[in-house]
Enzyme design. Structure first.
Site, PDB file in Angstrom:
ATOM      1  CB  CYS A 194       1.516  -5.916  -4.670  1.00 44.59           C
ATOM      2  SG  CYS A 194       3.107  -5.066  -4.536  1.00 44.59           S
ATOM      3  CE  LYS A 241       2.248   1.493  -6.414  1.00 45.42           C
ATOM      4  NZ  LYS A 241       1.981   0.220  -5.738  1.00 45.42           N
ATOM      5  CB  SER A 252      -4.835   6.270   0.435  1.00 51.15           C
ATOM      6  OG  SER A 252      -3.422   6.337   0.334  1.00 51.15           O
ATOM      7  NE  ARG A 293       3.773   3.079   0.921  1.00 50.60           N
ATOM      8  CZ  ARG A 293       4.847   3.665   0.441  1.00 50.60           C
ATOM      9  NH1 ARG A 293       5.735   4.190   1.281  1.00 50.60           N
ATOM     10  NH2 ARG A 293       5.055   3.728  -0.846  1.00 50.60           N
ATOM     11  CE  LYS A 319      -1.305   3.264  -6.254  1.00 51.78           C
ATOM     12  NZ  LYS A 319      -1.182   1.953  -5.737  1.00 51.78           N
TER      13      LYS A 319
HETATM   14  C1  PBG Z   1       0.993  -1.746  -2.953  1.00 55.47           C
HETATM   15  C2  PBG Z   1       0.024  -0.676  -3.287  1.00 55.47           C
HETATM   16  C3  PBG Z   1       0.038   0.645  -2.845  1.00 55.47           C
HETATM   17  C4  PBG Z   1      -1.106   1.237  -3.337  1.00 55.47           C
HETATM   18  C5  PBG Z   1      -1.773   0.289  -4.095  1.00 55.47           C
HETATM   19  N1  PBG Z   1      -1.055  -0.896  -4.066  1.00 55.47           N
HETATM   20  C6  PBG Z   1       0.965   1.338  -1.937  1.00 55.47           C
HETATM   21  C7  PBG Z   1       2.397   1.396  -2.219  1.00 55.47           C
HETATM   22  O1  PBG Z   1       2.868   1.100  -3.320  1.00 55.47           O
HETATM   23  O2  PBG Z   1       3.099   1.767  -1.291  1.00 55.47           O
HETATM   24  C8  PBG Z   1      -1.539   2.651  -3.066  1.00 55.47           C
HETATM   25  C9  PBG Z   1      -3.007   2.886  -3.038  1.00 55.47           C
HETATM   26  C10 PBG Z   1      -3.426   4.116  -2.340  1.00 55.47           C
HETATM   27  O3  PBG Z   1      -2.614   4.895  -1.809  1.00 55.47           O
HETATM   28  O4  PBG Z   1      -4.649   4.339  -2.303  1.00 55.47           O
HETATM   29  N2  PBG Z   1       1.831  -2.113  -3.976  1.00 55.47           N
HETATM   30 ZN    ZN Z   2       3.323  -3.476  -3.095  1.00 57.32          ZN
END
Ligand code: PBG
Ligand code: ZN
Length: 328
Positions: free
Chosen positions: A122, A197, A276, A207, A250
């Site tokens: 990402c 997602k 998280s 974050r 997710k």
């Molecule tokens: C980034 C990403 C995120 C997570 C995994 N990859 C955060 C987001 O999309 O803001 C979240 C993982 C977590 O909260 O444990 N693309």
């Molecule tokens: Zn991202």
């Protein structure tokens, strides 16, 4: 009262020997993946606020942590790179000094195939905007982002990753990454696609961990709207057509219906990310004595498994093994 129940489900709940025998769902370490954050801007290991036991650490510190975790029985890991080397074109995502790349090279060197390594693909940790793709004047530019995501995936494959896990939610990224991996000579590197997602509030602690919060706006123009269930099947169908090897949902706990639908719609393995915020919620409840941590963790992971996920990414794995809640 002289009513005599003919059916007595309680017979199978009489004691734990019987309950274990008839249990429909089991949790085992083989199906769990532990996430890690590897950073080039810390010198000391830094514990993430809200996520006790989870750290940002340097590549060398990570190798040590994983060495300890291997002894504990963790053999499957997911890495997230964290850097302050952020640019509009996200060029540090595929640079040789991307901390995830550096760490994977060291881990592969040290542990060979004893360790299964997956890594996030990402751009949000590498763009100055904090968005998961590149910006044009108006918005996150889908197609411009694809080539950078593909380059990042190839760089991770060169470093020795087993699976790449695109979490950006750009349209077509699974196909673009598959083609780039094949062209670069990595036909056996698998794609764990973050298929469904959602734009979730449960990513809050992450974050901070990945320093990847958007500087302006939100992620709702690319991540899914949590009001939508059927749309997840469209995303699954697309990722399968584009060559995904594993389909992921997710977050996990607020999306059990989606896990169940996706599992019914494909014969591919289904994964779920116990994110998280879900981890933080458990830790806070347990810390305040409102519930037993083991029971919370096992109930949550069992629910995710019951819904249809066979693979779970969870920050709890290390505690589960260390405390003996599961065996390796
Ligand atoms: C980034 C990403 C995120 C997570 C995994 N990859 C955060 C987001 O999309 O803001 C979240 C993982 C977590 O909260 O444990 N693309
Ligand atoms: Zn991202």
């Amino acid at each position: 009262m002289d009513y005599w129940p003919i059916r007595r489900p309680r017979r199978l709940r009489r004691n734990s020997i019987i309950r274990d025998l008839v249990a429909e769902t089991r949790i085992s370490a083989e199906r769990l993946i532990q996430p890690y954050f590897v950073s080039d801007e810390v010198t000391e290991r830094y514990e993430i606020p809200g996520m006790p036991g989870i750290f940002r650490e340097t590549p060398d510190q990570l190798v040590k942590s994983i060495e300890d975790d291997l002894k504990l029985g963790i053999r499957r890991v997911m890495l997230f790179g964290v850097t302050d080397d952020k640019h509009a074109d996200a060029r540090s995502a595929y640079a040789d000094d991307n901390p995830a790349v550096v760490a994977i090279e060291k881990l592969r060197d040290q542990f060979s195939d004893d360790l299964f390594i997956s890594a996030d693909v990402c751009l949000c940790a590498y763009t100055d905007s904090g968005h998961c793709g590149l910006l044009n004047e108006h918005e996150v530019d889908n197609d411009e982002s694809l080539s950078v995501l593909a380059k990042m995936a190839v760089r991770l494959a060169e470093a020795g990753v087993d699976w790449v896990a695109p979490s950006d939610m750009m349209d077509g990224r699974v196909g673009a990454i598959r083609q780039a991996l094949d062209d670069a000579g990595f036909p056996n590197t698998a794609i764990l696609a973050y298929t469904a997602k959602y734009a979730s509030a449960y990513y809050g602690p992450f974050r901070e961990a990945a320093e990847s919060a958007p500087q302006h706006g939100d992620r709702k123009s690319y991540q899914m709207d949590w009001r939508n269930r059927r749309e997840a099947r469209t995303e699954a169908q697309l990722d399968i057509e584009e060559g995904a090897d594993i389909i992921m949902v997710k977050p996990a706990l607020a999306y059990l219906d989606v896990i169940s639908d996706v599992a019914a719609a494909t014969d591919l393995p289904v994964a779920a990310y116990n994110v998280s915020g879900e981890y933080t919620a458990v830790k806070l409840m347990a810390q305040h004595g409102f519930a037993d941590e083991r029971d919370l963790v096992m109930e949550n992971l069992t629910a995710i498994t019951r819904a249809g996920a066979s693979i779970i990414l969870t920050y709890h794995l290390r505690d589960m093994l260390r405390e003996g809640w599961i065996t390796s």
